[in-house]
Write an enzyme that holds these catalytic residues in place. Sequence first.
Site, short mmCIF file in Angstrom:
data_model
loop_
_atom_site.label_atom_id
_atom_site.label_comp_id
_atom_site.label_asym_id
_atom_site.label_seq_id
_atom_site.Cartn_x
_atom_site.Cartn_y
_atom_site.Cartn_z
N ASP A 1 25.28 5.07 -25.90
CA ASP A 1 24.02 4.93 -26.64
C ASP A 1 24.25 5.06 -28.14
O ASP A 1 25.22 5.65 -28.60
CB ASP A 1 22.99 5.96 -26.18
CG ASP A 1 23.41 7.40 -26.46
OD1 ASP A 1 24.57 7.75 -26.16
OD2 ASP A 1 22.59 8.18 -26.97
N GLU B 1 23.75 10.52 -25.21
CA GLU B 1 24.37 11.61 -25.98
C GLU B 1 23.54 11.92 -27.22
O GLU B 1 23.39 13.08 -27.61
CB GLU B 1 25.80 11.23 -26.38
CG GLU B 1 26.62 12.36 -27.00
CD GLU B 1 26.55 12.42 -28.52
OE1 GLU B 1 27.11 13.35 -29.11
OE2 GLU B 1 25.91 11.52 -29.12
#
Length: 408
Positions: A80, A173
């Site tokens: 991400d 994350e």
Amino acid sequence: MDKLLERFLHYVSLDTQSKAGVRQVPSTEGQWKLLHLLKQQLEEMGLVNVTLSDKGTVMVTLPANVAGDIPAIGFISHVDTSPDFSGKNVNPQIVENYRGGDIALGIGDEVLSPVMFPVLHQLLGQTLITTDGKTLLGADDKAGVAEIMTALAVLKQKDIPHGDIRVAFTPDEEVGKGAKHFDVEAFGAQWAYTVDGGGVGELEFENFNAASVNIKIVGNNVHPGTAKGVMVNALSLAARIHAEVPADESPETTEGYEGFYHLASMKGTVDRADMHYIIRDFDRKQFEARKRKMMEIAKKVGKGLHPDCYIELVIEDSYYNMREKVVEHPHILDIAQQAMRDCDIVPDMKPIRGGTDGAQLSFMGLPCPNLFTGGYNYHGKHEFVTLEGMEKAVQVIVRIAELTAKQQ
């Protein structure tokens, strides 16, 4: 190394921006696209035990090619990108043989300047991959993803001696959820490295202790003309709270090992106001003291309010400094430092003024320091990465695998 840049450019073309405040993991559909792509590519490489969990974690094994009791190690990156800046329609610019000076980002007025970012002076002659000034780049952490994928290919193709290599790619994350659903037992590594750092040579095993502070302020609104003794202005209370927070202990006034209080958001009306702080400190005792300070401030400002008006404060710990877990296993850092030196890199041990999945994983039983990616200026339009830095990261990953094979 021939596919390293190709992989990176492919990965950043996919919008994988994560989203805070969402229950589902991964928090966005875009992350699934990259996770499925990685699973497919790993299978095509002929690796084994390729899995994709219902929470969006890809795991895979490169089996050992030498006999002996060699510890299984892991490498981890996240797919991400930050919610702080757009990651849609990323249009990278490739600047070969950087000669110094400003780099125009796209066709507008945006530039990447060594005046604002002096590190550029150290990168003369290198190939820089930048944004076009409209989005972030996504080197955090698609550079890490591309580097791990390339290292796996190198280890497999060149038949370099290594034990079992476990790799994982995680979601979310950037919003603090990726490691919460990580199956350490299934991963099966004795230790691991996140590949999620910055400039060449960075090796990080210390990070902030982190907490979030949410403050709800309930006031009382009446007509301003008849407000005396009746109105309780929630916005005024919010201002008083912030005035009590040490102004010289904010992100913009601290560095190195200094902690801070950060007012991340505030909104409201006379009736109701909400404040969101984050607290950070490397020292556990100072971290706890900062939390107590916020409680004392709320109590002080809320003293004597009408019973229908109140200040509610909720503190939630986010993650802790992984130092206390990693230092129990000094060989993990020794191997990484030796690998860097073998690749003509001077190790740069420095604290992370932030957090990584590795911090949470270290407290889940998987010691996990952080390796560099070669990227800079994350989470914004000035983000860039050097191709040479990415190549160095691949070399270090491969060398760590090789050195670990000698640990039996």
